[in-house]
Write an enzyme that holds these catalytic residues in place. Structure first.
Site, short mmCIF file in Angstrom:
data_model
loop_
_atom_site.label_atom_id
_atom_site.label_comp_id
_atom_site.label_asym_id
_atom_site.label_seq_id
_atom_site.Cartn_x
_atom_site.Cartn_y
_atom_site.Cartn_z
N GLU A 1 -3.28 -4.96 -3.87
CA GLU A 1 -1.59 -4.97 -3.20
C GLU A 1 -2.21 -3.92 -1.40
OE1 GLU A 1 1.03 -4.54 -2.12
OE2 GLU A 1 1.42 -2.41 -3.21
N CYS B 1 4.47 0.33 1.53
CA CYS B 1 4.13 -1.71 2.28
C CYS B 1 5.46 -2.34 2.00
CB CYS B 1 3.30 -1.86 0.98
SG CYS B 1 1.89 -1.20 0.68
#
Length: 459
Positions: free
Chosen positions: A230, A264
């Site tokens: 990720e 993010c």
């Protein structure tokens, strides 16, 4: 590699910790591998009992745990409390659902007989986790895999060592065997040279930068190990109209500035259709201007410091590069003249492809706004990023917004709300945002042996 708590609100180094020796790292891998042989045989119901105990400890100690990460990485205290509560929910979710997920599914073989695919454990797993959600990132990796019967080695970020240690402590306090979850203060070299190549280690999950993900994936590939990555995101926030303007602006500020802009999945590129652009941007910039950085230990603070002075300075370089090349600052744009990693909430307009802010992820409280003529141009701009993690589409016509969301190249797109997370919703991206999924039923499948059990047709 240094492991130290440096309070980003003051710049004061509070505690330091020694990096482990090579032998300590080898011993940790061996202990984890030995524990795996017994942990995998523990009934799922017993694993679930311990996992529920973990969730209970997070709730009981939420104030203490929240204050710890606020001190280490600057998250406003109220948001830290929310993170701890979310983590407790994740542990409960997998305790409640793992047994059902592990049953897999029944197939109807064309050759006859009966077939079932079940989820089985695979072995020792390495987690490499970032500082921005010190508990949540760990939980979404550790909870499903420990429930599955795997054991975990966890290398946390160097600036949250106390959060790293307390999570190991909580596993043991909840009653898990000592070596089911082991924290390792490892260097990057030890990870690459000792941990990943070890035959006992079956996979690596990393949440972090593109650079870190690329390096880990290369080492894992060389050693034939599965990875889940990720990585970064430059999430679009598409505004189709000026209806419900007050709510859209409020959600935009929340989506960009939460966690001090260091997620993010923060909305980073605000793509607004030209009919709505002037109204939205005027109100959005005014709202951002009103977001005042404050003491992260104050429950009322929404925006605190960045995680470190170096991180703040990198963002200021990105902002200055854009300004030098013709971008317009609509709000903020300056660092604060006091100790610690402080800067103003910022909005940039007129950003063009030759500027760093156009293609790079800005990991802090900076929003970039773009004007587009229609939906097609909005989608084209949204998809022009090398990232594809999350995204949002806002519009009064929900069906039309859903159609736009379906055209956005991202792992997750939310309609009329910022990109979020929940224990039962899959999390992950495409393109340079990574590979694999966490959370939900998908999160327990990534490091599972999807084992086929076939029995012949009865005669």
């Amino acid at each position: 590699m240094a492991y130290a708590t440096t309070n980003p609100a003051t710049g004061e180094t509070v505690k330091t910790f020694e990096t482990a020796t090579d032998q300590q790292i080898r011993d940790a891998v061996a202990r984890s591998a030995k524990e795996y042989t017994s942990w995998r045989t523990v009934p799922v119901a017993e694993r679930a009992r311990l996992m529920h105990a973990m969730a209970g400890l997070y709730r009981e100690r939420q104030e203490e745990l929240a204050a710890l990460i606020t001190e280490e990485m600057g998250k406003p205290l109220a948001q830290s409390v929310s993170e701890v509560q979310l983590v407790a929910d994740i542990y409960d979710y997998y305790a409640n659902n793992a047994e059902e997920f592990m049953k897999g599914r029944t197939l109807t073989p064309s050759t006859g007989g009966e077939a079932r695919v079940v989820l089985d454990s695979t072995g020792v797993l390495l987690g490499i986790m970032p500082w921005n959600f010190p508990y949540y990132q760990v939980a979404r990796f550790a909870a499903p895999n420990v429930m599955l019967g795997n054991t975990v080695l966890l290398k946390h970020a160097g600036n949250v060592p106390q959060a790293a240690l307390v999570q190991e402590e909580l596993f043991r306090e909840a009653g898990f065997p000592e070596d089911v979850y082991i924290n390792i203060f490892a260097s990057n070299e030890q990870v690459a040279d000792i941990v990943i190549p070890d035959p006992a280690v079956q996979g690596v999950s990393l949440t972090g930068s593109e650079r870190a993900g690329s390096a880990v994936a290369a080492t894992a590939g060389k050693n034939l190990k599965k990875v889940v990555l990720e990585l970064g995101g430059s999430d679009p926030f598409i505004v189709l109209d000026a209806e419900n303007l007050e709510r859209t602006v409020k959600q935009g500020v929340l989506g960009r500035m939460s966690n001090n802009g260091q997620a993010c999945t923060n909305a980073k590129r605000f793509i607004v259709l030209e009919d709505a652009y002037d109204t939205f941007v005027e109100n959005f910039a005014q709202a951002v201007q009103g977001v005042t950085p404050g003491d992260p230990m104050d429950q009322k603070t929404f925006l605190g410091p960045l995680c470190a002075v170096e991180a703040r300075d990198e963002i200021m370089e990105q902002v200055q590069d854009a300004v030098d090349k013709g971008a317009t600052v609509l709000a903020g744009g300056k660092k604060l003249d006091k100790p610690g990693a402080w800067m103003e909430a910022t909005v940039l307009a007129d950003v063009t492809p030759e500027m760093r802010a156009y293609a790079e992820e800005i990991f802090g409280p900076v929003a970039v706004v773009y004007k587009v003529k229609d939906v097609d141009e909005a989608v084209e701009l949204a998809n022009s990023s090398p990232f594809g993690l999350g995204g949002s589409v806002f519009g009064a016509d929900e069906a039309a917004a859903v159609e736009v969301a379906q055209r956005v190249d991202s792992g997750m797109v939310y309609v009329n709300e910022p990109t979020g997370t929940a224990p039962d919703l899959p999390f992950g991206g495409v393109k340079r945002s990574g590979v694999g999924r966490e959370l939900g039923p998908f999160g327990i499948e990534e490091f599972a042996n999807k084992k086929l059990i076939h029995t012949p047709r009865k005669k």
